[in-house]
Design a protein around this motif. Structure first.
Motif, PDB file in Angstrom:
ATOM      1  N   GLU A 112       9.928  15.568  22.830  1.00  0.00           N
ATOM      2  CA  GLU A 112      10.467  16.451  23.863  1.00  0.00           C
ATOM      3  C   GLU A 112       9.361  16.753  24.876  1.00  0.00           C
ATOM      4  O   GLU A 112       8.284  17.233  24.502  1.00  0.00           O
ATOM      5  N   SER A 177       1.562  17.419  20.079  1.00  0.00           N
ATOM      6  CA  SER A 177       2.279  18.657  20.410  1.00  0.00           C
ATOM      7  C   SER A 177       1.351  19.674  21.050  1.00  0.00           C
ATOM      8  O   SER A 177       0.260  19.934  20.546  1.00  0.00           O
ATOM      9  N   ALA A 202       6.450  18.319  22.687  1.00  0.00           N
ATOM     10  CA  ALA A 202       6.750  18.670  21.291  1.00  0.00           C
ATOM     11  C   ALA A 202       7.062  17.393  20.535  1.00  0.00           C
ATOM     12  O   ALA A 202       7.840  16.548  21.010  1.00  0.00           O
ATOM     13  N   LEU A 204       8.657  16.295  17.078  1.00  0.00           N
ATOM     14  CA  LEU A 204       9.421  16.792  15.937  1.00  0.00           C
ATOM     15  C   LEU A 204       9.723  15.644  14.980  1.00  0.00           C
ATOM     16  O   LEU A 204      10.206  14.591  15.417  1.00  0.00           O
ATOM     17  N   LEU A 250      19.833  28.311  18.880  1.00  0.00           N
ATOM     18  CA  LEU A 250      19.351  27.059  19.473  1.00  0.00           C
ATOM     19  C   LEU A 250      20.487  26.366  20.226  1.00  0.00           C
ATOM     20  O   LEU A 250      21.609  26.295  19.732  1.00  0.00           O
ATOM     21  N   VAL A 252      21.470  22.758  22.413  1.00  0.00           N
ATOM     22  CA  VAL A 252      21.108  21.390  22.788  1.00  0.00           C
ATOM     23  C   VAL A 252      22.208  20.841  23.684  1.00  0.00           C
ATOM     24  O   VAL A 252      23.402  20.944  23.357  1.00  0.00           O
ATOM     25  N   VAL A 270      19.117  15.897  17.702  1.00  0.00           N
ATOM     26  CA  VAL A 270      18.051  16.758  18.226  1.00  0.00           C
ATOM     27  C   VAL A 270      18.085  18.120  17.545  1.00  0.00           C
ATOM     28  O   VAL A 270      17.043  18.655  17.135  1.00  0.00           O
ATOM     29  N   LEU A 271      19.275  18.691  17.404  1.00  0.00           N
ATOM     30  CA  LEU A 271      19.406  20.004  16.763  1.00  0.00           C
ATOM     31  C   LEU A 271      18.885  19.970  15.331  1.00  0.00           C
ATOM     32  O   LEU A 271      18.149  20.864  14.890  1.00  0.00           O
ATOM     33  N   SER A 273      16.652  18.023  14.033  1.00  0.00           N
ATOM     34  CA  SER A 273      15.191  17.918  14.013  1.00  0.00           C
ATOM     35  C   SER A 273      14.518  19.231  14.405  1.00  0.00           C
ATOM     36  O   SER A 273      13.480  19.591  13.859  1.00  0.00           O
ATOM     37  N   ARG A 274      15.128  19.970  15.344  1.00  0.00           N
ATOM     38  CA  ARG A 274      14.551  21.271  15.716  1.00  0.00           C
ATOM     39  C   ARG A 274      14.638  22.259  14.555  1.00  0.00           C
ATOM     40  O   ARG A 274      13.697  23.016  14.292  1.00  0.00           O
ATOM     41  N   GLN A 277      12.040  21.369  12.029  1.00  0.00           N
ATOM     42  CA  GLN A 277      10.703  21.795  12.443  1.00  0.00           C
ATOM     43  C   GLN A 277      10.520  23.295  12.225  1.00  0.00           C
ATOM     44  O   GLN A 277       9.436  23.746  11.840  1.00  0.00           O
ATOM     45  N   ILE A 278      11.563  24.086  12.470  1.00  0.00           N
ATOM     46  CA  ILE A 278      11.490  25.530  12.230  1.00  0.00           C
ATOM     47  C   ILE A 278      11.151  25.796  10.766  1.00  0.00           C
ATOM     48  O   ILE A 278      10.312  26.649  10.444  1.00  0.00           O
TER      49      ILE A 278
END
Length: 356
Positions: A112, A177, A202, A204, A250, A252, A270-271, A273-274, A277-278
């Protein structure tokens, strides 16, 4: 350390014996797992065998130090000196190879890139960074797929999100990152003044469906018509997707594809992976040893690198490295930078291990 290396070598030989069994080929899943395990141990076993061979050669040369022939004595001492010089480096390499593996290293990534301070100049540099990572991916034989993008209409990106897949992508790019700063004279600057802009990158790790469960009741999915810069319509169907994860807030958005189904699939990737990562960040924060958390993730939040065009240099502030190869690096020739970061954080991990 050497007892552990001998145990690893024994395991490696057991895997070789299993792979030589013709019946293993009948079970492709088992064959795949055995092959991966064998490959994962290969580098450390080869290094250990090289170390052992050198150590044996050193002992043999020492036995010749008292040989009656002066030429043999001289040759033995010269070879022994060379071996003594190489052994510590090889031992250090073995210590690094024995460090606990980051379980995420084999993963593909979601990249990202977002323009920060600096307006259009930041957006243009976001495009430069995307080009740099794209070309680096090409040199590594990786596959890059754009998942979502928001361009400015003048060659820049407000945001661009891509999936990079291939061999150990995360292990190579995980230290990218952070905030990337650029110092240069914008094309629109008539006075020749240097501007400073910033772009956020970023990295991820791509999450598998089994790793992050997306419950339908926790998602709000909105469909709308895609549009380009300036409100220009990209297509005439409602194919753009906005996915909101209600528990975290979140959001996307994916609108690059003309297919609603494809945009939804990309947005969920994408969601996922975010969210993954959280969870990783949460686990890092919960570690009692803050130093270990730092070594594991690198500096993820602050300014990590400056690209100075007037001086043609790239400076990574975490490892005090400056390379006067700005143009080559932006063209994707960034392996020297990547390897320097990996080596630094491996050394930090070794130091932490010694202090523990």
């Amino acid at each position: 350390m050497f007892a552990k290396l001998e145990s690893i070598e024994k395991k490696y030989e057991e895997l070789e014996a299993q792979l030589a069994d013709p019946s293993v080929f009948d079970d492709q899943e088992r064959y795949r797992k055995l092959t991966k395990s064998h490959s994962d141990l290969g580098e450390i076993v080869r290094a250990f065998r090289e170390y052992r061979t050198l150590d044996r050669n050193l002992a043999e040369n020492r036995e010749m130090f008292d040989d009656p022939d002066p030429e043999i004595r001289q040759m033995a001492r010269a070879e022994a000196d060379e071996i003594r010089e190489n052994l510590p480096r090889l031992e250090e390499r073995l210590r690094i190879l024995l460090l606990p593996k980051d379980p995420l290293d084999d993963k593909n990534i979601i990249l990202e890139i977002r323009a920060g301070t600096g307006g259009e100049e930041a957006a243009l540099f976001a495009a430069d960074l995307f080009r740099m990572y794209s070309r680096f991916a090409e040199t590594k034989g990786w596959r890059l797929e754009v998942l979502s993008s928001s361009d400015t209409g003048t060659g820049g990106f407000k945001e661009i999100i891509a999936n990079i897949s291939g061999d150990k992508v995360y292990s190579q790019l995980k230290y990218e990152s952070g905030i990337h700063r650029v110092q240069r004279v914008p094309a629109t600057e008539s006075q020749g003044r240097i501007h400073t802009s910033a772009v956020t990158v970023a990295i991820l790790p791509e999450a598998e469906e089994v790793e992050v469960e997306l419950r339908p009741e926790e998602l709000r999915i909105d469909v709308f018509r895609s549009s380009g810069p300036g409100g220009q319509s990209v297509n005439t169907t409602d194919s753009a997707i906005r996915v909101t994860h209600l528990p975290t807030g979140l959001v996307v958005i994916c609108q690059d594809e003309k297919s609603q189904h494809k945009n939804k699939a990309k947005a969920l990737k994408v969601l996922r992976s975010r969210l993954f990562q959280i969870e990783q960040d949460k686990a890092d924060k919960e570690m009692s040893d803050a130093r270990r958390a730092q070594v594991g993730s690198g500096d993820r939040s602050g300014r990590i690198r400056t690209y100075n065009f007037p001086q043609g240099r790239v400076s990574d502030h975490r490892i005090n490295l400056t390379l006067y190869r700005l143009e080559e690096i932006l063209q994707g020739d960034m392996q020297e930078l990547v390897e320097a970061l990996i080596t630094h954080f491996q050394a930090e991990a070794l130091k932490h291990q010694a202090d523990a």
